[in-house]
Design a protein around this motif. Structure first.
Motif, PDB file in Angstrom:
ATOM      1  N   HIS A  10      30.951  41.803  43.905  1.00 46.10           N
ATOM      2  CA  HIS A  10      31.917  40.856  44.480  1.00 46.10           C
ATOM      3  C   HIS A  10      31.375  39.630  44.430  1.00 46.10           C
ATOM      4  O   HIS A  10      32.475  38.678  43.981  1.00 46.10           O
ATOM      5  CB  HIS A  10      32.075  41.294  45.946  1.00 46.10           C
ATOM      6  CG  HIS A  10      32.924  40.444  46.737  1.00 46.10           C
ATOM      7  ND1 HIS A  10      34.210  40.351  46.517  1.00 46.10           N
ATOM      8  CD2 HIS A  10      32.467  39.426  47.610  1.00 46.10           C
ATOM      9  CE1 HIS A  10      34.650  39.527  47.426  1.00 46.10           C
ATOM     10  NE2 HIS A  10      33.714  38.930  48.231  1.00 46.10           N
ATOM     11  N   TYR A  11      30.231  39.024  44.601  1.00 48.12           N
ATOM     12  CA  TYR A  11      29.789  37.616  44.756  1.00 48.12           C
ATOM     13  C   TYR A  11      29.821  36.933  43.420  1.00 48.12           C
ATOM     14  O   TYR A  11      30.160  35.920  43.175  1.00 48.12           O
ATOM     15  CB  TYR A  11      28.478  37.800  45.348  1.00 48.12           C
ATOM     16  CG  TYR A  11      28.699  38.060  46.746  1.00 48.12           C
ATOM     17  CD1 TYR A  11      29.218  37.586  48.069  1.00 48.12           C
ATOM     18  CD2 TYR A  11      28.072  39.477  47.259  1.00 48.12           C
ATOM     19  CE1 TYR A  11      29.240  38.002  49.224  1.00 48.12           C
ATOM     20  CE2 TYR A  11      28.246  39.947  48.553  1.00 48.12           C
ATOM     21  CZ  TYR A  11      28.563  38.974  49.478  1.00 48.12           C
ATOM     22  OH  TYR A  11      28.981  39.463  50.696  1.00 48.12           O
TER      23      TYR A  11
ATOM     24  N   LEU B 249      31.812  38.030  40.704  1.00 47.75           N
ATOM     25  CA  LEU B 249      33.392  37.846  40.571  1.00 47.75           C
ATOM     26  C   LEU B 249      33.964  36.895  41.333  1.00 47.75           C
ATOM     27  O   LEU B 249      34.833  36.045  40.840  1.00 47.75           O
ATOM     28  CB  LEU B 249      33.790  39.216  40.403  1.00 47.75           C
ATOM     29  CG  LEU B 249      33.505  40.497  39.661  1.00 47.75           C
ATOM     30  CD1 LEU B 249      34.195  41.694  39.921  1.00 47.75           C
ATOM     31  CD2 LEU B 249      33.597  39.990  38.173  1.00 47.75           C
ATOM     32  N   ILE B 250      33.573  36.658  42.497  1.00 46.29           N
ATOM     33  CA  ILE B 250      34.343  35.765  43.379  1.00 46.29           C
ATOM     34  C   ILE B 250      33.913  34.354  43.049  1.00 46.29           C
ATOM     35  O   ILE B 250      34.658  33.327  43.292  1.00 46.29           O
ATOM     36  CB  ILE B 250      34.195  35.980  44.973  1.00 46.29           C
ATOM     37  CG1 ILE B 250      35.202  35.522  45.877  1.00 46.29           C
ATOM     38  CG2 ILE B 250      32.599  35.439  45.321  1.00 46.29           C
ATOM     39  CD1 ILE B 250      36.445  36.242  45.713  1.00 46.29           C
ATOM     40  N   ASN B 251      32.933  34.262  42.381  1.00 41.67           N
ATOM     41  CA  ASN B 251      32.426  32.684  41.971  1.00 41.67           C
ATOM     42  C   ASN B 251      32.675  32.509  40.683  1.00 41.67           C
ATOM     43  O   ASN B 251      32.217  31.154  39.938  1.00 41.67           O
ATOM     44  CB  ASN B 251      31.129  32.715  42.046  1.00 41.67           C
ATOM     45  CG  ASN B 251      30.533  32.720  43.808  1.00 41.67           C
ATOM     46  OD1 ASN B 251      31.175  32.130  44.473  1.00 41.67           O
ATOM     47  ND2 ASN B 251      29.637  33.520  44.118  1.00 41.67           N
ATOM     48  N   LYS B 252      33.682  33.291  40.099  1.00 35.52           N
ATOM     49  CA  LYS B 252      33.865  33.106  38.543  1.00 35.52           C
ATOM     50  C   LYS B 252      35.006  32.167  38.412  1.00 35.52           C
ATOM     51  O   LYS B 252      36.014  32.467  39.040  1.00 35.52           O
ATOM     52  CB  LYS B 252      33.904  34.472  37.750  1.00 35.52           C
ATOM     53  CG  LYS B 252      34.307  34.289  36.556  1.00 35.52           C
ATOM     54  CD  LYS B 252      34.271  35.831  35.746  1.00 35.52           C
ATOM     55  CE  LYS B 252      34.484  35.618  34.342  1.00 35.52           C
ATOM     56  NZ  LYS B 252      34.438  36.982  33.737  1.00 35.52           N
TER      57      LYS B 252
ATOM     58  N   LYS C  56      38.977  36.805  41.466  1.00 34.63           N
ATOM     59  CA  LYS C  56      39.014  35.917  42.234  1.00 34.63           C
ATOM     60  C   LYS C  56      40.399  35.562  42.779  1.00 34.63           C
ATOM     61  O   LYS C  56      40.532  35.321  44.063  1.00 34.63           O
ATOM     62  CB  LYS C  56      38.318  34.678  41.572  1.00 34.63           C
ATOM     63  CG  LYS C  56      38.198  33.305  42.657  1.00 34.63           C
ATOM     64  CD  LYS C  56      37.546  32.335  42.073  1.00 34.63           C
ATOM     65  CE  LYS C  56      37.369  31.238  43.082  1.00 34.63           C
ATOM     66  NZ  LYS C  56      36.691  29.962  42.361  1.00 34.63           N
ATOM     67  N   ASN C  57      41.244  35.544  41.715  1.00 32.12           N
ATOM     68  CA  ASN C  57      42.779  34.975  42.015  1.00 32.12           C
ATOM     69  C   ASN C  57      43.178  36.352  42.765  1.00 32.12           C
ATOM     70  O   ASN C  57      44.136  36.105  43.830  1.00 32.12           O
ATOM     71  CB  ASN C  57      43.542  34.825  40.956  1.00 32.12           C
ATOM     72  CG  ASN C  57      43.038  33.659  40.042  1.00 32.12           C
ATOM     73  OD1 ASN C  57      42.495  32.628  40.634  1.00 32.12           O
ATOM     74  ND2 ASN C  57      43.230  33.633  38.685  1.00 32.12           N
ATOM     75  N   LEU C  58      42.997  37.594  42.594  1.00 33.55           N
ATOM     76  CA  LEU C  58      43.421  38.688  43.168  1.00 33.55           C
ATOM     77  C   LEU C  58      43.075  38.767  44.575  1.00 33.55           C
ATOM     78  O   LEU C  58      43.912  38.942  45.460  1.00 33.55           O
ATOM     79  CB  LEU C  58      43.278  39.978  42.410  1.00 33.55           C
ATOM     80  CG  LEU C  58      43.794  41.039  42.812  1.00 33.55           C
ATOM     81  CD1 LEU C  58      45.233  41.029  42.452  1.00 33.55           C
ATOM     82  CD2 LEU C  58      43.052  42.458  41.959  1.00 33.55           C
TER      83      LEU C  58
END
Length: 582
Positions: free
Chosen positions: A559-560, A562-565, A571-573
């Motif tokens: 999660h971390y 992908l959320i910082n990508k 992240k957009n989702l």
């Protein structure tokens, strides 16, 4: 008999092999019945000519006793013939129904995607009952009647060939009428079967979706549709009734005219003092004509019963011969998986040339919890279906612990994979039986211990009768959250090597969600788990998140990560969903 499909009849008759002795006994009693039936009129002729006319009381008594004995033998033959023919038919139906259910339960999911449930119910229940009539009302009855007619004609020729010749003159007319009747009835029966199938399909779908019918006020619309289908069903049966109403009076008229001519011709001979005909002949022929024409008339009706059974058998045999089963050629028995999964260039399409999985590659390590996310139609649930071999992949390989899943037997493979679906299906049975699914290896103590471990024991005990509470059809007595809890417990007690949660927390209340989250933490511990999630907040702690779009894996990571990508799909989702929930 040319209209009967001999191949279909031969296939049905193969089911008589386990009951060959009973089959032969039915044939034996059919022959006995024809002999005893034809012997009674002949004995009556001898009685009239040799004992009543000469007024021989002693001889009359002997012949009356003989006729009584023949009658009792005929009755006994009739009883055993009818009883054993029906018994044979019901046993064959039992075997076919069991084989058909076993066949259907092994079909690919693709088959059920395309076939209405109502149609399958018709095949499994109504069509198979029609097959039973092949033996109880069709084939054996026709054989019996044909034998009876042959024996009767033999007696008639032996007694008086001139009177018999008059009878034979009328038979071509009746045979022609019978043939026309049989052709018309065959078409009528096919139409009736088609309309019954349509009616069953419509009723089954509307009863299953009654909530939608009422929610959208479609009662009148669906009622009008039902009236139309029911009207077509009624029309098909009326055509059947019309043909019967025309044929049987015609057959009766031909029989009555023939009898009248026999009485007239034979009576003139007696009045003129000729020795061609006797009073005994007239008595006997009165019975013979009825016994000869009635079976001929009824053969048409029984022939239709046979044809109806053959038409039904064609539908059933089509399912039995279907190649829609998942190929179960594996020889390895999966006793326990470590849980290492590997998808290599896997491609799959529900419809040919319309791929929904487009060459995905995925590795899952032993004990990992991975989440699969993406928009609706991205292919998330399809991956689960392929892992369980509900569908066959088009190309590529899926391996568990380095072994292709095709090498495992289907039963052992699926036993090591437990799935909790969003739409939980419960049978109309007790909670306990819905948890164990009647597995004798799972004890009540194991179920109670498992329920306590994942925190659902108190909920179950709060219900009337606890674990013996009947949830009724589809579990309607429980809320969606409660059904989910039962599904979690069902998966947990099966002690799977791999656990799959397919949108298992997407439509439940807050209280149930807390219980399910606790259950999830317990049930996923120490085993490879795949979580398909719509609500991203529930999969933050997954070891790996797989992001899918249009049948492809577009992102993978924690999660971390992908959320910082930057400009990442996940992240957009995530933030768009977070904004909606806020």
């Amino acid at each position: 008999m040319k209209a009967i499909k001999s191949t279909s009849l031969k296939k049905v008759l193969k089911f008589t092999k386990p009951y060959r002795a009973r089959y032969n006994a039915v044939i034996f009693f059919a022959i006995s019945l024809s002999l005893f039936a034809a012997l009674r009129p002949y004995l009556l002729k001898r009685t009239v000519d040799e004992y009543i006319s000469p007024k021989d009381e002693t001889g009359l008594l002997y012949y009356i006793i003989a006729m009584g004995a023949v009658l009792m033998l005929e009755v006994a033959s009739q009883f055993y013939f009818v009883y054993w023919a029906n018994w044979l038919g019901q046993d064959i139906v039992k075997d076919i129904r069991e084989k058909l259910f076993s066949q259907i339960s092994r079909f690919k999911m693709k088959f059920f995607d395309n076939e209405p449930v109502g149609k399958l119910v018709t095949r499994t229940v109504f069509d198979i009952e029609s097959i039973a009539r092949i033996f109880s009302q069709g084939l054996f009855m026709i054989i019996s009647d044909l034998l009876k007619m042959i024996v009767i004609l033999g007696f008639m020729f032996y007694m008086n060939w001139k009177l018999t010749f008059i009878v034979l003159l009328a038979m071509p007319v009746l045979l022609y009428a019978t043939r026309i009747f049989q052709i018309k009835m065959k078409a009528a029966f096919e139409e009736v079967r088609a309309q019954i199938s349509n009616l069953n399909t419509f009723v089954q779908e509307r009863l299953t979706g009654m909530k939608i019918v009422q929610l959208f006020n479609r009662e009148k619309i669906e009622y009008e549709k039902f009236k139309d289908i029911n009207r077509k069903h009624n029309k098909a049966w009326l055509k059947n009734i019309l043909y019967n109403s025309i044929f049987f009076p015609i057959a009766d008229i031909i029989s009555s005219i023939t009898l009248g001519v026999i009485i007239w011709y034979g009576g003139l001979n007696i009045l003129n003092g000729d020795n061609i005909t006797t009073f005994g002949d007239l008595f006997a022929y009165t019975m013979f004509i009825s016994m000869l024409f009635n079976p001929l008339r009824q053969i048409a009706d029984k022939f239709n019963e046979l044809q109806m059974g053959i038409i039904a058998s064609d539908r059933v045999l089509e399912l039995l011969d279907s190649e829609m089963k998942i190929q179960d050629a594996g020889t390895l028995t999966a006793t326990h998986f470590k849980g290492n999964l590997n998808f290599k260039d896997v491609r799959f399409s529900y419809i040919e040339e319309e791929e929904v999985i487009k060459g995905i590659n995925l590795d899952v390590k032993e004990g990992e919890t991975i989440a699969i996310v993406g928009a609706t139609g991205a292919g998330k649930s399809t991956i689960i279906n392929l892992l369980n071999r509900f569908y066959e992949i088009d190309s590529g390989t899926i391996c568990i612990d380095g072994t292709n899943i095709n090498e495992f037997t289907l039963e052992s493979l699926r036993k090591q994979i437990a799935v909790v679906l969003q739409d939980v299906f419960l049978f109309a049975d007790t909670i306990y039986n819905n948890i164990t699914l009647d597995d004798p290896n799972i004890t009540r103590e194991q179920v109670i211990t498992a329920a306590k471990n994942i925190g659902v024991h108190n909920f179950i005990m709060s219900l009337p009768n606890g674990y013996d509470y009947n949830v009724k059809e589809r579990g309607v007595m429980l809320s969606s959250g409660q059904r989910q809890l039962i599904a979690f417990l069902r998966a947990y007690v099966s002690n799977p090597s791999i656990l799959i949660l397919d949108e298992a927390t997407s439509s439940i209340d807050t209280y149930s969600e807390e219980l399910i989250q606790n259950a999830t933490d317990t049930i996923t511990q120490g085993r490879t788990s795949i979580v398909i999630a719509h609500r991203l907040a529930t999969i933050i702690n997954a070891d790996k998140i797989i992001v899918m779009d249009k049948g492809k894996i577009v992102e993978a990571g924690s999660h971390y990560e992908l959320i910082n990508k930057d400009e990442g799909y996940y992240k957009n989702l995530y933030y768009s969903q977070f904004a909606v929930e806020s």
